[in-house]
Design a protein around this motif. Structure first.
Motif, PDB file in Angstrom:
ATOM      1  N   PHE A  44       6.259   5.692 -57.995  1.00  0.00           N
ATOM      2  CA  PHE A  44       5.149   6.651 -57.947  1.00  0.00           C
ATOM      3  C   PHE A  44       4.074   6.278 -58.963  1.00  0.00           C
ATOM      4  N   ALA A  45       4.527   6.027 -60.207  1.00  0.00           N
ATOM      5  CA  ALA A  45       3.575   5.705 -61.261  1.00  0.00           C
ATOM      6  C   ALA A  45       2.822   4.428 -60.919  1.00  0.00           C
ATOM      7  N   ALA A  46       3.554   3.444 -60.375  1.00  0.00           N
ATOM      8  CA  ALA A  46       2.917   2.167 -60.039  1.00  0.00           C
ATOM      9  C   ALA A  46       1.842   2.368 -58.978  1.00  0.00           C
ATOM     10  N   LEU A  47       2.113   3.263 -58.018  1.00  0.00           N
ATOM     11  CA  LEU A  47       1.127   3.481 -56.955  1.00  0.00           C
ATOM     12  C   LEU A  47      -0.146   4.109 -57.532  1.00  0.00           C
ATOM     13  N   ILE A  48       0.017   4.994 -58.506  1.00  0.00           N
ATOM     14  CA  ILE A  48      -1.169   5.604 -59.121  1.00  0.00           C
ATOM     15  C   ILE A  48      -1.968   4.545 -59.876  1.00  0.00           C
ATOM     16  N   VAL A  49      -1.246   3.724 -60.662  1.00  0.00           N
ATOM     17  CA  VAL A  49      -1.925   2.654 -61.397  1.00  0.00           C
ATOM     18  C   VAL A  49      -2.578   1.677 -60.414  1.00  0.00           C
ATOM     19  N   ALA A  50      -1.872   1.407 -59.304  1.00  0.00           N
ATOM     20  CA  ALA A  50      -2.400   0.452 -58.324  1.00  0.00           C
ATOM     21  C   ALA A  50      -3.743   0.912 -57.776  1.00  0.00           C
ATOM     22  N   ASN A  51      -3.902   2.226 -57.572  1.00  0.00           N
ATOM     23  CA  ASN A  51      -5.187   2.732 -57.086  1.00  0.00           C
ATOM     24  C   ASN A  51      -6.327   2.390 -58.030  1.00  0.00           C
ATOM     25  N   ILE A  52      -6.029   2.461 -59.324  1.00  0.00           N
ATOM     26  CA  ILE A  52      -7.070   2.137 -60.311  1.00  0.00           C
ATOM     27  C   ILE A  52      -7.429   0.651 -60.215  1.00  0.00           C
ATOM     28  N   PHE A  53      -6.394  -0.178 -60.095  1.00  0.00           N
ATOM     29  CA  PHE A  53      -6.671  -1.624 -59.988  1.00  0.00           C
ATOM     30  C   PHE A  53      -7.406  -1.957 -58.695  1.00  0.00           C
ATOM     31  N   ILE A  54      -7.075  -1.241 -57.611  1.00  0.00           N
ATOM     32  CA  ILE A  54      -7.794  -1.491 -56.355  1.00  0.00           C
ATOM     33  C   ILE A  54      -9.278  -1.236 -56.570  1.00  0.00           C
ATOM     34  N   LEU A  55      -9.587  -0.145 -57.278  1.00  0.00           N
ATOM     35  CA  LEU A  55     -10.989   0.186 -57.527  1.00  0.00           C
ATOM     36  C   LEU A  55     -11.664  -0.916 -58.354  1.00  0.00           C
ATOM     37  N   LEU A  56     -10.998  -1.330 -59.439  1.00  0.00           N
ATOM     38  CA  LEU A  56     -11.611  -2.332 -60.321  1.00  0.00           C
ATOM     39  C   LEU A  56     -11.750  -3.677 -59.612  1.00  0.00           C
ATOM     40  N   LEU A  57     -10.631  -4.140 -59.019  1.00  0.00           N
ATOM     41  CA  LEU A  57     -10.669  -5.444 -58.357  1.00  0.00           C
ATOM     42  C   LEU A  57     -11.583  -5.410 -57.143  1.00  0.00           C
ATOM     43  N   GLY A  58     -11.610  -4.253 -56.465  1.00  0.00           N
ATOM     44  CA  GLY A  58     -12.469  -4.111 -55.293  1.00  0.00           C
ATOM     45  C   GLY A  58     -13.932  -4.239 -55.685  1.00  0.00           C
ATOM     46  N   LEU A  59     -14.327  -3.585 -56.779  1.00  0.00           N
ATOM     47  CA  LEU A  59     -15.721  -3.650 -57.212  1.00  0.00           C
ATOM     48  C   LEU A  59     -16.112  -5.093 -57.522  1.00  0.00           C
ATOM     49  N   TYR A  60     -15.184  -5.797 -58.161  1.00  0.00           N
ATOM     50  CA  TYR A  60     -15.469  -7.189 -58.491  1.00  0.00           C
ATOM     51  C   TYR A  60     -15.479  -8.046 -57.227  1.00  0.00           C
ATOM     52  N   GLY A  61     -14.459  -7.821 -56.387  1.00  0.00           N
ATOM     53  CA  GLY A  61     -14.301  -8.634 -55.175  1.00  0.00           C
ATOM     54  C   GLY A  61     -15.456  -8.467 -54.201  1.00  0.00           C
ATOM     55  N   ASN A  62     -15.971  -7.240 -54.094  1.00  0.00           N
ATOM     56  CA  ASN A  62     -17.060  -6.992 -53.143  1.00  0.00           C
ATOM     57  C   ASN A  62     -18.220  -7.950 -53.340  1.00  0.00           C
ATOM     58  N   ARG A  63     -18.501  -8.256 -54.615  1.00  0.00           N
ATOM     59  CA  ARG A  63     -19.635  -9.140 -54.891  1.00  0.00           C
ATOM     60  C   ARG A  63     -19.402 -10.531 -54.314  1.00  0.00           C
ATOM     61  N   LEU A  64     -18.102 -10.933 -54.280  1.00  0.00           N
ATOM     62  CA  LEU A  64     -17.785 -12.238 -53.688  1.00  0.00           C
ATOM     63  C   LEU A  64     -17.782 -12.158 -52.159  1.00  0.00           C
ATOM     64  N   PHE A  65     -17.077 -11.120 -51.661  1.00  0.00           N
ATOM     65  CA  PHE A  65     -16.902 -11.014 -50.203  1.00  0.00           C
ATOM     66  C   PHE A  65     -18.240 -10.939 -49.490  1.00  0.00           C
ATOM     67  N   ILE A  66     -19.185 -10.250 -50.119  1.00  0.00           N
ATOM     68  CA  ILE A  66     -20.444  -9.966 -49.451  1.00  0.00           C
ATOM     69  C   ILE A  66     -21.211 -11.247 -49.117  1.00  0.00           C
ATOM     70  N   ARG A  67     -20.908 -12.313 -49.885  1.00  0.00           N
ATOM     71  CA  ARG A  67     -21.623 -13.572 -49.635  1.00  0.00           C
ATOM     72  C   ARG A  67     -21.252 -14.163 -48.284  1.00  0.00           C
ATOM     73  N   VAL A  68     -20.095 -13.712 -47.735  1.00  0.00           N
ATOM     74  CA  VAL A  68     -19.632 -14.252 -46.460  1.00  0.00           C
ATOM     75  C   VAL A  68     -20.709 -14.166 -45.398  1.00  0.00           C
ATOM     76  N   VAL A  69     -21.414 -13.019 -45.359  1.00  0.00           N
ATOM     77  CA  VAL A  69     -22.375 -12.839 -44.290  1.00  0.00           C
ATOM     78  C   VAL A  69     -23.676 -13.592 -44.535  1.00  0.00           C
ATOM     79  N   ALA A  70     -23.783 -14.256 -45.689  1.00  0.00           N
ATOM     80  CA  ALA A  70     -24.974 -15.063 -45.920  1.00  0.00           C
ATOM     81  C   ALA A  70     -24.788 -16.483 -45.405  1.00  0.00           C
ATOM     82  N   VAL A  71     -23.568 -16.789 -44.953  1.00  0.00           N
ATOM     83  CA  VAL A  71     -23.248 -18.126 -44.441  1.00  0.00           C
ATOM     84  C   VAL A  71     -23.874 -18.290 -43.057  1.00  0.00           C
TER      85      VAL A  71
END
Lengths: 501, 183, 317
Positions: free
Chosen positions: A359-386
């Motif tokens: 349970f605790a890990a799932l709560i912590v995981a949500n926080i990491f999803i938010l952080l990693l997602g914010l960072y990752g979005n900047r990379l992923f978004i370049r896909v459509v510029a190809v």
């Protein structure tokens, strides 16, 4: 107070670098696998089960449940950017996410999906922690008639997807249902419409159909109107949604999170139905229903909040009763057994640190999803510029890997291409493809529960079960209403036509 | 054995399939020559869907009969599908349907489909990695991209990326084809 | 690059395996096939075996999942490969019913049924919180309902359904089989009170305190938490003493003698291993070691029984 103590024990078990590293690795694998068309949550978790065998039970289960949670978010990335749902549930995200990308607002789409996912995911986990046991006991009280009604209600959401011609949307859904009839009949055990082919014994897998209908068909359609390559999009907006925009759709996020959690709890219903129903409900209660399907942030949020919250819901029957509630749960059950553990009420007593650690890990995981997602979005978004001459071949190879990974069979790859051709034909003549997916997802649930209900209590059961009856009536009305509207429009058009001539 | 049962399996079923295909081809041919030519797809899609449904209904006649048996739901689905397809055809007849979109570069599109299908077969022989490399080179070229350095590095990069991420990190057992013999 | 890696890996493996192997078999890794996805019950069985086998041999087992069609895909994959002994399949009784049911050209005699390792008794399971909690109550309720007592379980024509039909025939009652997509879903239905009886194995009760075994198909009572569960014989029912689900290993017919000797030796050692026995017993099943002759007879008998039952049900002709 007891619960608080237990959660403290749970968080206590995460102290140290190992569990945190495992959560981060799980989130990264989950996001990548989710974004990868074809790796549905259950396949992604199954692929990592052998790997987790060498770990301690605590770490193994934290890794697998974290992947489960993160795949549901990851599915939205490719859905928004290239109209290729990474997971079946993200098919709903694509309905509004991809139009946003086309309008040069990819950042808004991805950002909304991320925030809705993490809020939904957290709500699902909180419900899991607080009410797992009582909710599980309520969920199993629902009988086949109720499930049939729920599934039919799920089908009725087609009304909010058929922009344009409602009759074509209905035909599309029926095509999906018919495809789902191919293969072994789970009730009578006989093989249907398989023409003696072993590969068709289990029917067509959902994943190749999903990728074919959504992703491959787009490439084929683009090839038909090819005029030489271009940048895929002229304008790529990486601007995130503002706080005001998120606050405006908070109703949709909260409502969808609750719907997703509740539907997730029903064994066998799953995140895809949750997303479709939340989308439908959000559209009906929205101030701007006309924006749905044209790039509505509410639509993206509804789909993502509910599929991420359904994870917490789906873990309820597994942890509280030892009953797998979703395909991924079934894999997780095996993972528990591999570590000589039996999930269920006793596990709360014998290994509380493990259960509350998850349970605790799932709560912590949500926080990491938010952080990693914010960072990752900047990379992923370049896909459509190809340039599209590079992107489209890539989409096709992704489709191949994705369909192959379902069962390690080239038959699935071939059927994915077949579904691609089918999707291209359907779209060309104005049939939406999302209802086909919905039909494939819901076909077996509708059929088996209908027949089980009749076998148990005869046809009158649908009149006797009050809840089922009420839901059935709502479902039938949702089907009839748009049909009536279309009929009236047609009549008016015809009148105008004859008046002119 | 009744006539319906006879037509629901074996040679009888092949006969039904042949008859259905013949009927579809004939109607396609007639539509092409008639005045409703511009509604070709609008008519042929419902017709084909109906044909498949009718075929499936024939097959259900061979299923064992029991209370709420295996034939019930497929027959219901077929019933609704045929009904709605008829409505679509009726709308064409009433002039309520939109004409087909103009045909695009069908030949070019079929070439892309063909290359993809060929890729699928090649995987079985040459494995995922080599086939994917070749497929990316060929398709990028066919789609008109000409910067060789970019094509090469994208194809090679993708193969390495998929080896690292899919094969190693996500543990997907991608087909190795004849490379398996080296293992 | 890829080629280089594959080549180096192959070279390394060759060096390692030839350097360490004592007998002529095996000289390279063995594929241990599983017919479900990772996480399925038989997959857990195979991986446990792989982990324990490490104690007794230097040979490497690679677990390969080949899911599809209830095992038919994997069984055909065995047929399509060489009979060199480097590919074995973890099988269970339900594969036999699928083989019979699919009506395909698979023959029992084309395979070498190397060893049966687990014997898992069938059990009649009830919901502790319902009105029917013992065998006597099942009988009384079945008679009162006259054929409308609901029995839930997995697919029609599978092991558990056939067990149920046998039980009805011998006990002189009649029930109605309500099939579910999986045992788990059927158990949920039993817990929810939608059916009266579930047919499964004692393991299904482990960790689920609101379920209870009402009767067990074994010659003697089980130990531990099942000590108070009566056998059919004690309940005055004869002919249901040996209804089991088995698990074991098979390969293609005609594998070399040294491979067969290697497996026989290894399976015997694993069967005696305390960790292995603990794992099997924790699932309330019995670890056994039946060699090829005995195992083949069991498989042939099962195939015959399935055939009769499936024809009787109208599933096959």
């Amino acid at each position: 107070m007891d619960l608080l103590d237990s959660m403290l024990v749970g968080f206590g078990s995460l102290v140290g670098w190992k569990p945190l590293i495992i959560i981060i690795v799980g989130v990264i694998i989950g996001i990548l696998a989710g974004a990868m068309p074809g790796l549905s949550p259950s396949t992604a978790v199954a692929l990592l089960v052998p790997f987790s065998y060498t770990m301690t039970p605590e770490l193994a289960l934290i890794l697998l449940t974290t992947i489960y949670l993160a795949t549901n978010y990851g599915g939205s990335i490719t859905a928004v950017l290239i109209n290729t749902p990474g997971t079946p549930a993200a098919a709903v995200t694509a309905l509004d996410g991809y139009p946003l990308t086309l309008q040069g607002k990819a950042g808004k789409g991805l950002g909304t999906a991320l925030i809705a996912s993490t809020i939904g995911g957290s709500i699902g986990v909180i419900v899991l922690v607080l009410f797992a046991v009582p909710l599980a006991h309520i969920a199993i009280k629902f009988g086949p008639a109720d499930y049939f009604a729920l599934a039919l209600f799920g089908l009725a959401t087609v009304a909010s997807m058929g922009r344009g011609n409602i009759i074509k949307a209905l035909v599309a859904i029926l095509i999906g249902l018919m495809i789902n009839m191919i293969g072994i009949d789970p009730i009578s055990g006989i093989s249907r419409f398989s023409f003696g082919n072993d590969r068709l014994y289990d029917g067509f897998s959902l994943i190749p159909a999903l990728i074919g209908l959504f992703a491959v068909s787009v490439v084929f359609a683009k090839a038909e109107e090819w005029t030489g390559f271009n940048r895929t999009l002229e304008k790529v907006g990486s601007k995130l949604p503002t706080l005001k925009e998120i606050l405006e759709i908070r109703g949709a996020i909260l409502r969808s999170s609750i719907i997703g959690t509740i539907i997730g709890i029903f064994p066998g219903a799953g995140s895809t139905i949750a997303s479709f129903i939340s989308y439908d409900v959000s559209k009906r209660s929205s101030k701007h229903p006309e924006l749905f399907g044209e790039g509505s942030l509410e639509g993206v949020a509804a789909a993502e909040a509910s599929n991420s919250s359904s994870v917490g819901g789906a873990l309820v029957p597994l942890l509280a009763l030892g009953i797998p509630g979703s395909a991924t749960d079934a894999v997780l059950l095996g993972a528990f057994m591999l570590h000589d553990l039996v999930p269920g009420p006793l596990l709360f007593k014998t290994r509380p640190e493990l259960v509350y650690g998850i349970f605790a890990a799932l709560i912590v995981a949500n926080i990491f999803i938010l952080l990693l997602g914010l960072y990752g979005n900047r990379l992923f978004i370049r896909v459509v510029a190809v340039p599209d001459a590079i992107l489209y071949p890539m989409i096709l190879t992704l489709a191949v890997v994705g369909s192959y990974s379902v069962a390690g069979s080239l038959f699935d790859v071939a059927s994915c291409i077949g579904f691609g051709i089918m999707g291209w034909l359907l779209k060309r003549y104005g049939y939406p493809v999302a209802p086909v997916v919905l039909g494939i997802v819901l076909g077996k649930m509708i059929e088996t529960n209908f027949r089980r209900a009749v076998m148990m209590h005869g046809y009158s059961v649908f009149l006797k079960e009050k809840l089922a009856l009420a839901v059935l009536i709502i479902a039938v009305i949702s089907f009839l209403y748009p049909l009536m509207k279309q009929w009236k429009e047609d009549r008016a058009k015809r009148a105008a036509h004859s008046w002119k001539t | 054995m009744s006539l319906m049962e006879r037509l629901s399996q074996g040679w009888g079923l092949l006969l039904v399939i042949a008859a259905g295909l013949a009927a579809l081809t004939l109607s396609g041919f007639l539509i092409r020559r008639s005045s409703v030519r511009k509604y070709f797809g609008e008519i042929m899609v419902p017709l084909s869907v109906m044909a498949v449904c009718i075929l499936f209904v024939f097959i259900t006649f061979s299923f064992p009969e029991e209370e709420a048996g295996p034939a019930v739901i497929p027959q219901l689905i077929a019933f609704f599908t045929v009904t709605f397809c008829m409505v679509l055809l009726y709308r064409v007849a009433q002039g309520l349907a939109k004409p087909d979109p103009p045909a695009g570069r069908t030949g070019f599109m079929l070439a892309v489909v063909g290359i993809t299908a060929g890729y699928c077969f090649l995987i079985d022989i040459a494995g995922y990695f080599l086939s994917t490399f070749l497929f990316l080179l060929v398709l990028m070229y066919v789609l008109g991209y000409r910067r060789r350095a970019v094509i090469l590095s994208v194809a090679l990069g993708w193969v390495l990326f998929s080896y690292a991420i899919f094969y190693r990190f996500l543990h997907i057992q991608l087909p190795l084809g004849f490379w398996e013999n080296f293992y | 690059m890829k080629r280089f890696i594959v080549f180096m890996a192959a070279a390394a493996l060759l060096v390692v395996s030839t350097g360490m192997a004592m007998a002529a078999f095996p000289t390279r890794p063995i594929n241990l096939m599983v017919y479900t996805q990772p996480g399925g019950a038989i997959d857990v069985f195979a991986r446990k075996f792989e982990a324990i086998a490490k104690k007794y041999t230097d040979a490497t087992f690679v677990v390969v999942n080949k899911p599809g069609a209830g095992g038919i895909i994997a069984i055909k994959d065995i047929m399509a490969s060489k009979a060199d002994g480097y590919k074995i399949l973890a099988v269970t009784k339900s594969n036999i019913s699928k083989m019979v049911e699919s009506g395909s050209d698979i023959k029992i005699s084309d395979y070498s049924w190397i060893a049966m390792m687990v014997s898992d008794p069938e059990a009649i399971i009830v919901n502790r919180e319902s009105k029917i909690t013992t065998w006597q109550e099942i009988l009384a309720d079945a008679k009162a309902k006259g054929g409308n007592q609901l029995w839930v379980g997995p697919a029609k024509g599978g092991n558990d359904h056939i067990m149920a039909m046998k039980t009805w025939r011998i006990a002189g009652i009649q029930g109605k089989w309500i099939p579910y997509e999986s045992g788990g879903k059927a158990m949920a239905a039993l817990m929810g009170g939608h059916g009266a009886v579930y047919v499964g194995n004692p393991q299904d009760v482990v960790g689920r305190p609101n379920l209870k075994c009402a009767a067990i198909s074994a010659t003697e009572r089980l130990s531990g938490e099942f000590a108070d569960v009566p056998t059919f014989r004690e309940l005055g029912i004869s002919g249901l003493d040996e209804e089991i689900i088995w698990r074991g290993f098979m390969a293609k017919k005609g594998i070399p003698a040294e491979a067969r000797a290697f497996y026989t030796e290894l399976f015997r050692k694993v069967n005696d291993d305390p960790d292995w026995r603990k794992y099997i017993l924790s699932g309330a099943a019995n670890p056994v070691f039946y060699e090829e002759v005995r195992f083949t007879k069991i498989v042939e008998n099962d195939a015959k029984e399935f055939k009769e039952a499936l024809v009787g049900l109208g599933i096959i002709k």
